[in-house]
Design a protein around this motif. Structure first.
Motif, short mmCIF file in Angstrom:
data_model
loop_
_atom_site.label_atom_id
_atom_site.label_comp_id
_atom_site.label_asym_id
_atom_site.label_seq_id
_atom_site.Cartn_x
_atom_site.Cartn_y
_atom_site.Cartn_z
N ALA A 260 -57.96 12.76 -3.01
CA ALA A 260 -56.67 13.07 -3.68
C ALA A 260 -56.83 13.23 -5.11
O ALA A 260 -56.05 13.98 -5.76
CB ALA A 260 -55.69 12.06 -3.30
N SER A 261 -57.57 12.40 -5.58
CA SER A 261 -57.77 12.56 -7.34
C SER A 261 -58.73 13.62 -7.69
O SER A 261 -58.89 13.62 -9.03
CB SER A 261 -58.14 11.00 -7.78
OG SER A 261 -59.44 10.70 -7.29
N ARG A 392 -50.49 19.04 -2.27
CA ARG A 392 -50.61 17.68 -1.52
C ARG A 392 -49.65 16.80 -2.28
O ARG A 392 -48.96 15.84 -2.24
CB ARG A 392 -51.77 17.09 -0.95
CG ARG A 392 -52.34 18.06 0.13
CD ARG A 392 -53.62 17.62 0.56
NE ARG A 392 -54.44 18.60 1.29
CZ ARG A 392 -55.79 18.49 1.49
NH1 ARG A 392 -56.29 17.51 0.81
NH2 ARG A 392 -56.40 19.52 2.25
N ARG A 393 -50.30 16.93 -3.70
CA ARG A 393 -49.68 15.91 -4.70
C ARG A 393 -48.38 16.09 -4.95
O ARG A 393 -47.48 15.19 -5.14
CB ARG A 393 -50.48 16.04 -5.92
CG ARG A 393 -52.15 15.46 -5.88
CD ARG A 393 -52.52 15.56 -7.29
NE ARG A 393 -51.77 14.82 -8.28
CZ ARG A 393 -52.26 14.43 -9.60
NH1 ARG A 393 -53.30 15.18 -9.89
NH2 ARG A 393 -51.76 13.71 -10.28
N ARG A 397 -45.20 13.51 -4.23
CA ARG A 397 -44.33 13.29 -4.95
C ARG A 397 -43.00 13.18 -4.70
O ARG A 397 -41.98 12.42 -5.01
CB ARG A 397 -44.45 13.80 -6.30
CG ARG A 397 -45.62 13.23 -7.34
CD ARG A 397 -45.64 13.88 -8.63
NE ARG A 397 -45.70 15.11 -8.52
CZ ARG A 397 -46.79 16.02 -8.96
NH1 ARG A 397 -47.84 15.27 -9.06
NH2 ARG A 397 -46.74 17.14 -8.89
#
Length: 719
Positions: A260-261, A392-393, A397
């Motif tokens: 994810a990062s 996705r991020r 959120r």
């Protein structure tokens, strides 16, 4: 004089070396050639072949320029550096190299002037025959002049007959007043090895502006490295090492497309890969001359900036393993070496007419082109992955804002095992978002702390937790990967130790603490129920019995180890997870054949597949936590089936996945080779259970993703 109309340049065909200067001058001079001194004829008849240059060394006894010449030299230095030297000096060394290039009929001359107290000045020009039989000399940036040859007293004389500028294949004549002036060169023989040169440039208004006088002799070729070839060889090594780094680290051990990062890092990788694709293919068989050389230098500058930025982003987002750190260091050193070598070559290329000159490099060029294609494909992969992670991020959120996950009524101190795994990472981030103080027990505390940006305390031993510190909730998700090597006796012991053994260790730690946690959420799996005969549609709830096979015994012993905490006054909830759908875990491997268009049934395809979206799994953990907290009853052990309410057969699930991904579903995989490869472990794939979340449904839990189509659409096509 040069024609007053623009002349179209016809490219020369063929790849053989061009004629020697002697052959060219003999053709131009005709019968006058025989009037030259025999030593001069012999000197010019030597034909430099590609890779075998002729070398001369001498001394300029006089280098002089007028004030106008000095001004003109400084003004033109950025464009044709060294052609017009804006200094005066005497008695300093000069080196001349005459060479040819593969597939190029031109004759090149490189001069290095080593003036006193100044940096060496390098100037490269080349001479070729025009389509009209003229001798043309190019001095840089497409600027050239026509030369008239004559013989006087056995010496060779050159005289310029007009300047031109070659642009996009056309020679455009330049007015005499806007040029440096007429160039006169005298080549006079002294001995078979020595000759002297005198050059004068005379402007029609300003008189003599430049003068050079010197004596030269031929010398043996110095032992030199072909820096261009060395640069291409280093590029080939860069391509091979980069492929290893991408496949082993980025796609393998680090799984960046699913991290994810890693969105920004992947975006940088995509940009760098596009640059390397251009460099590998563009330099595999071409030399970048003229303006293209400046483009190449600019590309090098951009690549250096992106590399430094990539280092910073990597160090901020993750802790690189030792092998990747070493690989990146070697790649950076190697890239610096070949960029430096090519930058030196580009300086010489800049003095030539603008063109992508064909210079085939054989198998080396073919390998570089292949590397270019490979890195281009990798760049597209990274670009799509970066875009998916960005979506996705953004989706996460929005989800956290609109429907945040709440764990209990107030913030707690939470210990998580398995916090660096697929489910654990997502759970920890939700716990942090809900205000809880999280500690992660992990094998590599430094890497885990880096992964969570320092927001989580990470320990490698439970002894690091002070006895006086209260840990209120423990979430136990640790366990070795179940699907992998065959279930030999040794592998079974490893799986039991990573689940039952670790859970027992955790309960023993709780027993030794003066203040016990009030809740233990312990992972388990629906393998607890064993396998269900194919064709049997019986729904298995939390009260269904286990079986006497390894996968069931593993889950039973895992849960029994957790249930021992009840005697300590701890509430225990055993969460029996189904097949978890998420961006990590086993789903990407399961979907790979579907993405490739070769998905289909596995074995009979009738085995049940009970699944759950990872977000619903985290919500189910939060639900169990909150309900137990509200009821605050006598400590007891409970079990929860964490599966979506709509189980599917494996074939139906694959068809839904193929429909979501717009792929066909047609290729079956026979059961026999799977059983042969995996042994008893094959039951995980070829058998199944129809498990229902009875307790969650009774307690009013609402699944966000109750059906497989909605869950797979959310994961595979985020909005």
């Amino acid at each position: 004089m040069v024609d007053t109309h623009a002349a179209r340049v016809t490219p020369e065909a063929g790849s053989a070396p061009g004629p020697s200067e002697g052959e060219l001058f003999k053709k131009i001079l005709g019968a006058a050639w025989q009037g030259l001194h025999a030593d001069i004829r012999r000197r010019f008849d030597k034909n430099p072949s590609p890779g075998k240059a002729l070398h001369y060394r001498g001394t300029l006894s006089e280098l002089r320029c007028s004030r106008f010449g000095r001004l003109l030299g400084h003004l033109t230095q950025p464009l044709i550096q060294g052609a017009l030297i804006p200094y005066s000096d005497a008695d300093f060394p000069v080196e001349i190299q005459v060479y040819a290039k593969p597939g190029d009929p031109a004759i090149y001359k490189q001069r290095i002037y080593r003036l006193h107290g100044r940096r060496p000045i390098q100037f490269t020009s080349f001479m070729r025959e025009s389509e009209r039989g003229e001798v043309l000399e190019y001095v840089g940036m497409g600027l050239g002049m026509k030369l008239v040859l004559s013989v006087e007293n056995g010496s060779l004389h050159f005289r310029s007959d007009g300047y031109f500028w070659q642009l996009f294949g056309w020679r455009l004549p330049l007015p005499g007043l806007l040029t440096p002036g007429k160039t006169f060169l005298w080549h006079h023989n002294e001995t078979p090895e020595r000759f002297n040169i005198r050059i004068e440039i005379r402007h029609p208004l300003m008189g003599t502006t430049f003068t050079q006088v010197g004596v030269f002799e031929e010398v043996s070729a110095p032992r030199m490295i072909d820096t261009h070839l060395l640069a291409l060889q280093l590029m080939a090594a860069q391509g091979a090492l980069g492929a290893f780094d991408t496949l082993y680290h980025h796609e393998g051990t680090e799984a960046l497309p699913r991290r994810a990062s890693a969105g920004r890092e992947l975006a940088i990788h995509a940009t760098r890969s596009s640059i390397y694709c251009l460099l590998f293919i563009g330099l595999s068989s071409w030399a970048w001359h003229g303006a293209w050389a400046w483009v190449l230098l600019a590309v090098f500058g951009v690549e250096i900036v992106l590399t430094l930025w990539d280092f910073v982003v990597e160090d901020r987002s993750r802790l690189l393993p030792a092998t990747e750190r070493v690989t990146h260091t070697v790649l950076a050193i190697n890239a610096g070496a070949f960029i430096a070598l090519l930058a030196l070559a580009a300086v010489g290329w800049a003095a030539e007419p603008t063109a992508l000159a064909w210079q085939p490099q054989g198998w080396l060029g073919a390998f570089l082109a292949l590397c270019g294609v490979g890195v281009g494909v990798s760049g597209l992969r990274d670009a799509f992955a970066a875009r998916a992670l960005l979506r996705r991020r953004r989706q996460a959120r929005v989800r956290e804002t609109e429907a945040p996950v709440r764990f209990g009524a107030r913030p707690r101190r939470v210990l998580v095992t398995g916090g660096t795994g697929f489910i654990g990472q997502i759970l920890v981030r939700h716990l942090l978002a809900d205000g809880h103080a999280v500690t992660v027990w992990t094998r590599d505390a430094r890497a885990a702390a880096w992964n969570f940006g320092g927001a989580v305390r990470c320990v490698q031993s439970l002894a690091e937790l002070p006895a006086a510190e209260e840990i209120e909730v423990v979430v136990n998700l640790a366990g070795a990967r179940i699907l992998g090597a065959r279930w030999s006796e040794r592998r079974q012991r490893q799986l039991l130790a990573s689940r039952e053994g670790l859970t027992r260790q955790l309960v023993e730690w709780m027993a030794a603490r003066p203040r016990k946690p009030w809740l233990l959420l312990s992972g388990s799996a629906i393998g607890y129920y064993g396998v269900q005969p194919q064709g049997d549609a019986t729904a298995l709830d939390e009260d269904a019995p286990p079986q006497d096979i390894f996968m069931s015994r593993l889950c039973q012993r895992w849960e029994q180890a957790a249930q021992a905490a009840v005697a300590l006054g701890v509430q225990v909830a055993c969460m029996r997870f189904g097949f978890v759908l998420g961006h990590q875990g086993s789903l990407p491997q399961l979907l790979l054949p579907v993405r490739l268009g070769v998905g289909g049934r596995l074995g009979s395809g009738r085995q049940w597949l009970s699944w759950v979206h990872v977000h619903d799994l985290v919500r189910a953990l939060a639900h169990a936590w909150s309900r137990i907290e509200r009821e605050a009853g006598t400590p007891a052990a409970q079990a929860f089936n964490v599966t979506a309410p709509q189980a599917l057969s494996q074939h139906d699930f694959t068809r839904v996945a193929a429909s979501v991904l717009h792929r066909p579903c047609w290729m079956p995989t026979p059961a026999a080779p799977v059983k042969l490869l995996l042994g008893e472990q094959a039951d995980l794939l070829l058998e199944g259970q129809r498990v229902v979340p009875a307790r969650l449904q009774r307690e009013g839990f609402a699944f966000m993703f109750p059906d497989a189509r909605g869950a797979l659409t959310d994961l595979c096509r985020p909005r």
